[in-house]
Scaffold this motif. Sequence first.
Motif, short mmCIF file in Angstrom:
data_model
loop_
_atom_site.label_atom_id
_atom_site.label_comp_id
_atom_site.label_asym_id
_atom_site.label_seq_id
_atom_site.Cartn_x
_atom_site.Cartn_y
_atom_site.Cartn_z
N GLU A 44 0.84 -1.19 0.00
CA GLU A 44 0.00 0.00 0.00
C GLU A 44 0.88 1.25 0.00
OE1 GLU A 44 -2.36 0.15 3.61
OE2 GLU A 44 -0.60 0.09 4.86
N SER A 45 0.41 2.41 -0.51
CA SER A 45 -0.83 2.62 -1.21
C SER A 45 -0.60 2.76 -2.71
CB SER A 45 -1.48 3.94 -0.74
OG SER A 45 -1.89 3.86 0.57
N SER A 46 0.56 3.30 -3.09
CA SER A 46 0.73 3.68 -4.50
C SER A 46 0.86 2.48 -5.44
CB SER A 46 1.95 4.58 -4.67
OG SER A 46 1.78 5.75 -3.91
N GLY A 47 1.18 1.31 -4.89
CA GLY A 47 1.27 0.14 -5.74
C GLY A 47 -0.08 -0.45 -6.13
N ILE A 48 -1.13 -0.07 -5.40
CA ILE A 48 -2.40 -0.78 -5.56
C ILE A 48 -3.02 -0.59 -6.94
CG2 ILE A 48 -4.78 -0.98 -4.70
CD1 ILE A 48 -3.69 -0.34 -1.88
N ALA A 49 -3.01 0.63 -7.46
CA ALA A 49 -3.68 0.88 -8.75
C ALA A 49 -3.03 0.08 -9.89
CB ALA A 49 -3.74 2.37 -9.05
N PRO A 50 -1.71 0.18 -10.10
CA PRO A 50 -1.15 -0.67 -11.17
C PRO A 50 -1.27 -2.16 -10.87
CG PRO A 50 0.60 0.48 -9.97
CD PRO A 50 -0.69 1.08 -9.52
N ALA A 51 -1.18 -2.54 -9.60
CA ALA A 51 -1.21 -3.97 -9.27
C ALA A 51 -2.59 -4.57 -9.47
CB ALA A 51 -0.74 -4.18 -7.82
N VAL A 52 -3.64 -3.84 -9.16
CA VAL A 52 -4.99 -4.41 -9.32
C VAL A 52 -5.31 -4.58 -10.79
CG1 VAL A 52 -6.39 -2.28 -9.22
CG2 VAL A 52 -7.33 -4.43 -8.36
N MET A 53 -4.78 -3.68 -11.64
CA MET A 53 -4.99 -3.83 -13.08
C MET A 53 -4.20 -5.03 -13.63
SD MET A 53 -7.21 -1.59 -13.87
CE MET A 53 -7.84 0.05 -13.45
N THR A 54 -3.02 -5.26 -13.09
CA THR A 54 -2.23 -6.42 -13.49
C THR A 54 -2.93 -7.71 -13.09
OG1 THR A 54 -0.24 -5.08 -13.17
CG2 THR A 54 0.07 -7.47 -13.32
N ALA A 55 -3.44 -7.72 -11.86
CA ALA A 55 -4.16 -8.90 -11.37
C ALA A 55 -5.42 -9.16 -12.19
CB ALA A 55 -4.50 -8.71 -9.89
N LEU A 56 -6.11 -8.08 -12.58
CA LEU A 56 -7.31 -8.22 -13.42
C LEU A 56 -6.95 -8.88 -14.74
CD1 LEU A 56 -10.39 -7.34 -13.78
CD2 LEU A 56 -9.48 -5.35 -14.99
N ALA A 57 -5.87 -8.40 -15.36
CA ALA A 57 -5.48 -8.94 -16.67
C ALA A 57 -4.97 -10.38 -16.56
CB ALA A 57 -4.42 -8.03 -17.30
N LEU A 58 -4.33 -10.72 -15.45
CA LEU A 58 -3.81 -12.09 -15.26
C LEU A 58 -4.88 -13.02 -14.68
CD1 LEU A 58 -0.24 -11.38 -13.82
CD2 LEU A 58 -0.73 -12.57 -15.97
N LYS A 59 -6.03 -12.46 -14.28
CA LYS A 59 -7.11 -13.24 -13.66
C LYS A 59 -6.66 -14.00 -12.41
CE LYS A 59 -9.24 -14.16 -18.21
NZ LYS A 59 -9.86 -12.85 -18.38
N VAL A 60 -5.91 -13.30 -11.57
CA VAL A 60 -5.48 -13.87 -10.28
C VAL A 60 -5.76 -12.84 -9.19
CG1 VAL A 60 -3.66 -15.29 -11.33
CG2 VAL A 60 -3.09 -13.00 -10.47
N PRO A 61 -5.79 -13.25 -7.91
CA PRO A 61 -6.01 -12.27 -6.84
C PRO A 61 -4.80 -11.36 -6.64
CG PRO A 61 -6.49 -14.52 -6.09
CD PRO A 61 -5.77 -14.64 -7.40
N LEU A 62 -5.10 -10.20 -6.08
CA LEU A 62 -4.07 -9.26 -5.60
C LEU A 62 -4.03 -9.35 -4.08
CD1 LEU A 62 -2.31 -6.59 -5.71
CD2 LEU A 62 -4.50 -5.36 -5.60
N VAL A 63 -2.83 -9.24 -3.50
CA VAL A 63 -2.72 -8.99 -2.07
C VAL A 63 -1.89 -7.73 -1.90
CG1 VAL A 63 -1.83 -9.81 0.15
CG2 VAL A 63 -2.89 -11.42 -1.42
N PHE A 64 -2.39 -6.79 -1.10
CA PHE A 64 -1.51 -5.65 -0.80
C PHE A 64 -1.01 -5.74 0.64
CE2 PHE A 64 -5.79 -3.71 -0.36
CZ PHE A 64 -5.72 -3.06 0.84
N ALA A 65 0.32 -5.67 0.76
CA ALA A 65 0.95 -5.69 2.07
C ALA A 65 0.67 -4.37 2.77
CB ALA A 65 2.46 -5.89 1.93
N ARG A 66 0.56 -4.43 4.09
CA ARG A 66 0.30 -3.24 4.89
C ARG A 66 1.58 -2.77 5.56
NH1 ARG A 66 -4.77 -1.30 5.12
NH2 ARG A 66 -6.43 -2.72 4.54
N LYS A 67 1.75 -1.46 5.54
CA LYS A 67 2.89 -0.84 6.24
C LYS A 67 2.42 -0.42 7.61
CE LYS A 67 4.28 1.64 2.14
NZ LYS A 67 4.26 2.97 1.50
N GLN A 68 3.17 -0.77 8.64
CA GLN A 68 2.78 -0.31 9.97
C GLN A 68 4.02 -0.03 10.78
OE1 GLN A 68 -0.65 -3.52 10.27
NE2 GLN A 68 -0.96 -1.89 11.71
#
Lengths: 190, 190
Positions: free
Chosen positions: B58-82
Motif C-alpha cells: 500500500e498505497s501507490s502500488g495498488i492501482a497498477p497492481a490491481v490492473m495487473t491482477a485483473l489482466a492475469l485473472k489472479v487475486p491481488l494482495v496488498f501488504a500493509r505498512k505499519q
Amino acid sequence: MKALQDKIRQEGIVLSDTVLKVDSFLNHQVDPQLMYEIGLTFAAAYADAGVTKVLTLESSGIAPAVMTALALKVPLVFARKQKSLTLRDDLYIEQVYSFTKQVASEVAISRKFLSPGEKVLIIDDFLAYGEAAFGMARIVEAAGASVAGIGIVIEKSFQEGASKLREAGYRVDSLARITALSPEGIAFAE
Amino acid sequence: MKALQDKIRQEGIVLSDTVLKVDSFLNHQVDPQLMYEIGLTFAAAYADAGVTKVLTLESSGIAPAVMTALALKVPLVFARKQKSLTLRDDLYIEQVYSFTKQVASEVAISRKFLSPGEKVLIIDDFLAYGEAAFGMARIVEAAGASVAGIGIVIEKSFQEGASKLREAGYRVDSLARITALSPEGIAFAE
C-alpha cells in the motif's frame, strides 16, 4: 449487487455484531474481477451525473475507486491519511475520526488535483459512522467543487453514517447494505 | 512502455537529481486508463509464468497492481505498512527501510493469503534502492512460495535497487527506466 452479496455471504467473517471482516476480497486480498464489476456498477449509476473526478481514501478504497474511474473515464485522486502534516500550504486537510481504531487522522489532498466546479464521486469500501465520507465531502466543498454522490461498497446500515449523509443532502449509493451481523449470519436490506 | 515515458516527460516534476514527482498520474492523482495499459503490459510479459497471485505494497502500488491482477485473472494482495504491530501470530512480517523518508516500517501480510507453491508477481510503483521489493520477496519466500518476477512502473536505474535484485537472481521488468534526472530533463534507458 448480487455478486457482492454472494461474496460477502461466502467469505465475510462476522467478528462481532458490528465488525465484518472481508479481507479475502476487499481489504487485504483483493478480487480484481469483482472490483471491475463494482466499478462498472458505480459508473452506470453515475453515467449522467457529469462526474469529473473520483475521490477515495487510501488504502482499501483505491481498488474499487480506480475501477470506477476507469469505467467513467475520469481521473482518480486518493486522499492520504497522516497523523500530522508539516507541509500544509498546498493541501486541503480535514480531520477524520475512526470509531473502529479510536484515533483521529488528518486526511489530505493536494490543491492541484481538485478545482472549483468539479463534480466529484466519492468512493469508499465501508460506510459505518460516515466520518471518512463527511471528511472527503468537506474537502470537495472547500475546493469549491460539488459532491455528485457517495458510492459505498459495503454499508453497515445499522450504524448511522448512511442516514446522516442522506440527511445532509448527499446522494448515497451502496452496493451491499447490511442490516444486522450475528454469529448466525449476515442480513441484507431488500 | 511509450505511453508511460510520454506521461513522465509531460507531467513528471524533477525535484532533485534523485527525486521525481509523478503525483498527477500515479502517486496521488491516478490515470486509470494508463494503469489499465500498465496492467495489460505486465500481464503480457508474465503470461506464461504461471503467476498465481500479484503482491504489492500500500498505497501507490495498488492501482497498477490491481490492473495487473485483473489482466492475469489472479487475486491481488496488498501488504500493509505499519510502525509496529501487536497481533503478529498470523502475519508474515518484514522490515523495510525507506531511504526517502529515512524510516523503517514493518510490512505485513496475513498468512492466509500466501501459500507454499504459489508463484507471485511483485508489483511496485517505484524502484530505487530495492528495499520494498526485497522485503516483499522475503515474505514470499518465508511463505514457501516463489517470486515469478518483479514488475516496476518507474525504475530509477541510477540507484542500486534494480542491479541488486537482478544479482540476487530475480527477474525485474521495469516499464520506464530512468538513467538521469536533472532540471534540463529526464533521460530514459534505450
